[in-house]
Enzyme design. Structure first.
Site, short mmCIF file in Angstrom:
data_model
loop_
_atom_site.label_atom_id
_atom_site.label_comp_id
_atom_site.label_asym_id
_atom_site.label_seq_id
_atom_site.Cartn_x
_atom_site.Cartn_y
_atom_site.Cartn_z
N GLU A 47 1.04 -1.12 -0.06
CA GLU A 47 0.10 0.02 -0.06
C GLU A 47 1.13 1.26 -0.15
O GLU A 47 1.75 1.46 0.85
CB GLU A 47 -0.93 0.17 1.13
CG GLU A 47 -1.91 -1.00 1.11
CD GLU A 47 -2.71 -1.04 2.38
OE1 GLU A 47 -2.81 0.02 3.07
OE2 GLU A 47 -3.32 -1.90 2.90
N ASP A 58 -5.47 8.57 10.21
CA ASP A 58 -4.18 8.32 10.35
C ASP A 58 -3.79 8.76 11.95
O ASP A 58 -4.06 9.75 12.40
CB ASP A 58 -3.26 8.81 9.47
CG ASP A 58 -3.40 8.20 8.08
OD1 ASP A 58 -3.97 7.06 7.88
OD2 ASP A 58 -3.10 8.98 7.36
#
Length: 258
Positions: A47, A58
């Site tokens: 990824e 995140d």
């Protein structure tokens, strides 16, 4: 056949390992080297994060990596150029992970076309609403044979999970918890029950578990209840500390044995 589908078909019951890193971090020109090193070392899928100024899902490690990448000058256009430069050498699936604002600004059609031209097999857009995926993104992505990977969490309803399973292809990204990304030492009973609950649904798509995997206990738990595991924050930390993907991977493998 799309490389993501090919991977899951060819590997059967063998558990997979996918790693995440942020393009442009720790260095602007290092993206290709990281990808080719991970491929050489046996990682099954990669990824590649698209840095964004406001990454809601995140944790601090990946936020910091994204900020560093932006300061280094990374852009989506530059990332596509870097991926095109190594396309002929890449055999494993590459999945871009980025936020909707970046994709929409670039243009959905242009994004999907650029993915194909750069050898990208799929994309994860964490803040893409499912209805917008169905109406706007999926028809375009399908034309380019690009897999849009949707996430589920412990709070996702069974109805929504089955809709995602029905209308996506490739794999389902199981987020281990409803929190942001970040390494964890263990998965508690609630998370393990969530894994078992999704396992019992017998979904059509294979599942990969991510968020919080950083040691042997979390890796084994994830692999026991899915087709494989996705590691992000732990690898990003090691890559930033060492500046060397080979050494970072050595240290990651060591951590996964403890």
């Amino acid at each position: 056949m799309n490389k993501i589908n090919q991977l899951f078909t060819s590997r059967g019951q063998q558990k997979l390992l996918s790693l995440y890193f942020c393009a442009g971090c720790p260095t602007l020109e290092g993206t290709g080297d990281v990808i080719l090193t991970l491929q050489r070392r046996g990682i099954d899928m990669i990824e590649v994060g698209i840095p964004f100024s406001d990454p809601l899902a995140d944790g601090p490690v990946i936020q910091s990596a994204g900020s560093r990448a932006l300061r280094n000058g990374m852009t989506l256009s530059l990332l596509f150029n870097q991926l095109q430069a190594i396309k002929s050498q890449v055999r494993i699936p590459l999945v871009l992970m980025g936020y909707l604002n970046v994709v929409m600004h670039y243009g959905v059609e242009r994004f999907c076309q650029s993915c194909v031209e750069a050898g990208v097999s799929g994309a994860i857009i964490p803040d893409l609403p499912f209805d917008d995926y169905l109406k706007v993104v999926k028809p375009v992505a399908d034309r380019y044979d690009l897999r849009i990977i949707m996430m589920i969490t412990p709070e996702t309803s069974e109805e929504r999970i089955r809709l995602i399973d029905q209308h996506t292809d490739g794999f389902v990204y199981m987020v281990s918890s409803a929190s942001i990304t970040g390494a964890q030492n263990s998965f508690d009973d609630a998370k393990l029950e969530y894994f078992r609950r999704i396992d019992a649904l017998q979904l059509r798509n294979p599942r990969m578990i991510g968020f919080g995997i950083s040691n042997k206990q979390t890796l084994v738990s994830a692999q026991e209840h899915a087709a494989g595991a996705i590691i992000g924050s732990k690898f990003v930390t090691l890559l930033n500390e060492t500046g060397n993907p080979d050494l970072a991977l050595d240290l990651l493998y060591k951590a996964l044995e403890e």
